[in-house]
Enzyme design. Structure first.
Site, PDB file in Angstrom:
ATOM      1  N   SER A  13       0.832  -1.195   0.000  1.00  0.00           N
ATOM      2  CA  SER A  13       0.000   0.000   0.000  1.00  0.00           C
ATOM      3  C   SER A  13       0.873   1.254   0.000  1.00  0.00           C
ATOM      4  O   SER A  13       1.644   1.494   0.937  1.00  0.00           O
ATOM      5  CB  SER A  13      -0.917   0.026   1.225  1.00  0.00           C
ATOM      6  OG  SER A  13      -1.514   1.308   1.305  1.00  0.00           O
ATOM      7  N   HIS A  38      -1.070  -1.107  -4.243  1.00  0.00           N
ATOM      8  CA  HIS A  38      -2.405  -0.819  -3.706  1.00  0.00           C
ATOM      9  C   HIS A  38      -2.500   0.689  -3.451  1.00  0.00           C
ATOM     10  O   HIS A  38      -1.673   1.267  -2.740  1.00  0.00           O
ATOM     11  CB  HIS A  38      -2.563  -1.608  -2.409  1.00  0.00           C
ATOM     12  CG  HIS A  38      -3.906  -1.542  -1.761  1.00  0.00           C
ATOM     13  ND1 HIS A  38      -4.970  -2.332  -2.141  1.00  0.00           N
ATOM     14  CD2 HIS A  38      -4.363  -0.789  -0.724  1.00  0.00           C
ATOM     15  CE1 HIS A  38      -6.014  -2.066  -1.362  1.00  0.00           C
ATOM     16  NE2 HIS A  38      -5.675  -1.127  -0.497  1.00  0.00           N
ATOM     17  N   ASP A  40      -4.744   3.644  -1.959  1.00  0.00           N
ATOM     18  CA  ASP A  40      -5.852   3.898  -1.035  1.00  0.00           C
ATOM     19  C   ASP A  40      -6.398   5.304  -1.223  1.00  0.00           C
ATOM     20  O   ASP A  40      -5.704   6.285  -0.971  1.00  0.00           O
ATOM     21  CB  ASP A  40      -5.360   3.748   0.406  1.00  0.00           C
ATOM     22  CG  ASP A  40      -5.203   2.291   0.811  1.00  0.00           C
ATOM     23  OD1 ASP A  40      -6.173   1.529   0.639  1.00  0.00           O
ATOM     24  OD2 ASP A  40      -4.118   1.925   1.292  1.00  0.00           O
ATOM     25  N   MET A  42      -9.177   7.988  -0.025  1.00  0.00           N
ATOM     26  CA  MET A  42     -10.063   8.279   1.118  1.00  0.00           C
ATOM     27  C   MET A  42     -10.703   9.650   0.954  1.00  0.00           C
ATOM     28  O   MET A  42     -10.041  10.593   0.517  1.00  0.00           O
ATOM     29  CB  MET A  42      -9.247   8.254   2.412  1.00  0.00           C
ATOM     30  CG  MET A  42      -8.503   6.954   2.611  1.00  0.00           C
ATOM     31  SD  MET A  42      -7.722   6.889   4.232  1.00  0.00           S
ATOM     32  CE  MET A  42      -6.796   5.356   4.075  1.00  0.00           C
ATOM     33  N   HIS A  71      -8.226   1.182  -4.309  1.00  0.00           N
ATOM     34  CA  HIS A  71      -9.210   0.913  -3.250  1.00  0.00           C
ATOM     35  C   HIS A  71      -9.926   2.215  -2.914  1.00  0.00           C
ATOM     36  O   HIS A  71      -9.356   3.095  -2.262  1.00  0.00           O
ATOM     37  CB  HIS A  71      -8.448   0.353  -2.027  1.00  0.00           C
ATOM     38  CG  HIS A  71      -9.298   0.079  -0.841  1.00  0.00           C
ATOM     39  ND1 HIS A  71      -8.779  -0.172   0.419  1.00  0.00           N
ATOM     40  CD2 HIS A  71     -10.657   0.005  -0.685  1.00  0.00           C
ATOM     41  CE1 HIS A  71      -9.759  -0.382   1.274  1.00  0.00           C
ATOM     42  NE2 HIS A  71     -10.913  -0.267   0.639  1.00  0.00           N
ATOM     43  N   MET A  73     -12.295   4.318  -0.877  1.00  0.00           N
ATOM     44  CA  MET A  73     -13.011   4.417   0.406  1.00  0.00           C
ATOM     45  C   MET A  73     -13.817   5.710   0.348  1.00  0.00           C
ATOM     46  O   MET A  73     -13.450   6.726   0.955  1.00  0.00           O
ATOM     47  CB  MET A  73     -12.009   4.399   1.563  1.00  0.00           C
ATOM     48  CG  MET A  73     -11.446   3.001   1.811  1.00  0.00           C
ATOM     49  SD  MET A  73      -9.900   3.021   2.737  1.00  0.00           S
ATOM     50  CE  MET A  73      -8.755   3.195   1.390  1.00  0.00           C
ATOM     51  N   MET A 142     -11.652  -6.249   4.847  1.00  0.00           N
ATOM     52  CA  MET A 142     -10.855  -5.323   5.656  1.00  0.00           C
ATOM     53  C   MET A 142     -10.553  -5.990   6.999  1.00  0.00           C
ATOM     54  O   MET A 142     -11.464  -6.481   7.682  1.00  0.00           O
ATOM     55  CB  MET A 142     -11.612  -4.012   5.908  1.00  0.00           C
ATOM     56  CG  MET A 142     -11.902  -3.165   4.665  1.00  0.00           C
ATOM     57  SD  MET A 142     -10.453  -2.730   3.694  1.00  0.00           S
ATOM     58  CE  MET A 142      -9.439  -1.881   4.896  1.00  0.00           C
TER      59      MET A 142
HETATM   60  C1  DX5 Z   1      -6.619   1.211   5.442  1.00  0.00           C
HETATM   61  C2  DX5 Z   1      -6.119   0.947   4.054  1.00  0.00           C
HETATM   62  C3  DX5 Z   1      -5.033  -0.063   3.984  1.00  0.00           C
HETATM   63  C4  DX5 Z   1      -3.785   0.334   4.700  1.00  0.00           C
HETATM   64  C5  DX5 Z   1      -3.003  -0.858   5.077  1.00  0.00           C
HETATM   65  O1  DX5 Z   1      -7.639   2.104   5.386  1.00  0.00           O
HETATM   66  O2  DX5 Z   1      -7.169   0.505   3.223  1.00  0.00           O
HETATM   67  O3  DX5 Z   1      -4.738  -0.397   2.642  1.00  0.00           O
HETATM   68  O4  DX5 Z   1      -2.968   1.177   3.936  1.00  0.00           O
HETATM   69  O5  DX5 Z   1      -1.929  -0.430   5.822  1.00  0.00           O
HETATM   70  P1  DX5 Z   1      -1.194  -1.344   6.907  1.00  0.00           P
HETATM   71  O6  DX5 Z   1      -0.565  -2.476   6.152  1.00  0.00           O
HETATM   72  O7  DX5 Z   1      -0.214  -0.399   7.490  1.00  0.00           O
HETATM   73  O8  DX5 Z   1      -2.232  -1.816   7.871  1.00  0.00           O
HETATM   74 ZN    ZN Z   2      -6.650  -0.378   1.212  1.00  0.00          ZN
END
Ligand code: DX5
Ligand code: ZN
Length: 221
Positions: A13, A38, A40, A42, A71, A73, A142
């Site tokens: 990520s 990955h 993320d 948000m 991903h 969110m 998750m």
């Molecule tokens: C959380 C994200 C994850 C996160 C994982 O909201 O969707 O992808 O970056 O990070 P680690 O591996 O640090 O838990």
């Molecule tokens: Zn994620």
């Protein structure tokens, strides 16, 4: 033990990378010999944090041939979808929890020639995703509440991995099962032995003393 028919993939990520040098953080993944990243996204509503948007993904796209595992969110992924589809994403994952046309949004992702995924928060029952999974390339379980990297893995999601794994086998589905949050060398085997095949690791990957051995070890579990 119910292993996945798919090979194990590690998807680091970028959230845990250097946000002042995201291109450099992508190259770190390539140099480790991995093929996925990955991303993320948000929105500050669905999750209490903000990251980056489609413009950043589009700027990274020419710098990398990694598989862009995006991903979302977001409370309203259907509103912003087009920009992400145009940004160079290879796979787009949306969440099942917000109130929007989920099936239609998954179809739009597929129709754009991308892989589509459906994500579930730790407390969301697997059954809620059932009507959609035959259309999914990947189901994302998750293992932390989304919003922040560096949280501890939630063991209580392990039975959910088993459920999706059993359904895949019994109903002949082919989706991958991704686990996102708190993945380490210690937490990975419990996921893989229940049928997960795609592991997201932010903190554990970018902060590893030796990323090559971390990646090899996790994929060999
Ligand atoms: C959380 C994200 C994850 C996160 C994982 O909201 O969707 O992808 O970056 O990070 P680690 O591996 O640090 O838990
Ligand atoms: Zn994620």
């Amino acid at each position: 033990m119910l292993r996945s028919p798919h090979s194990t993939v590690l998807s680091p990520s970028l959230l845990a990378g250097d946000h002042a040098a995201l291109g450099k953080s992508l190259r770190v993944v390539e140099e480790t010999g991995l093929s996925w990243i990955h991303l993320d996204i948000m929105d500050g509503h669905f999750v209490p944090n903000l990251t980056f948007g489609p413009q950043t993904i589009a700027a990274l796209r020419p710098q990398s041939s990694l598989f862009f595992d995006v991903h979302l969110m977001l409370d309203n992924p259907h509103v912003h979808l087009e920009a992400f589809l145009q940004s160079g994403a290879d796979q787009v994952t949306i969440h099942v929890e917000p109130d929007y046309p989920v099936a239609e949004t998954l179809k739009r992702i597929k129709d754009a020639g991308k892989k589509c995924g459906l994500a579930l928060n730790p407390d969301t029952p697997a059954e809620i995703a059932m009507p959609f999974i035959s259309d999914c390339d990947i189901v994302v379980i998750m293992s932390v509440m989304p919003g922040f990297g560096g949280q501890s893995f939630r063991e209580d999601i392990l039975p959910k991995i088993e459920l999706f794994s059993q359904w895949r086998k019994e109903k002949g589905h082919s989706y991958r099962i991704q686990i996102d949050g708190g993945i380490t060398i210690k937490t990975a085997p419990g996921c893989l032995n229940r049928g997960a095949d795609t592991l997201v690791a932010g903190t554990a990957f970018y902060r590893a003393d030796n990323r090559n051995s971390f990646s090899k070890e996790i994929v060999a579990q």
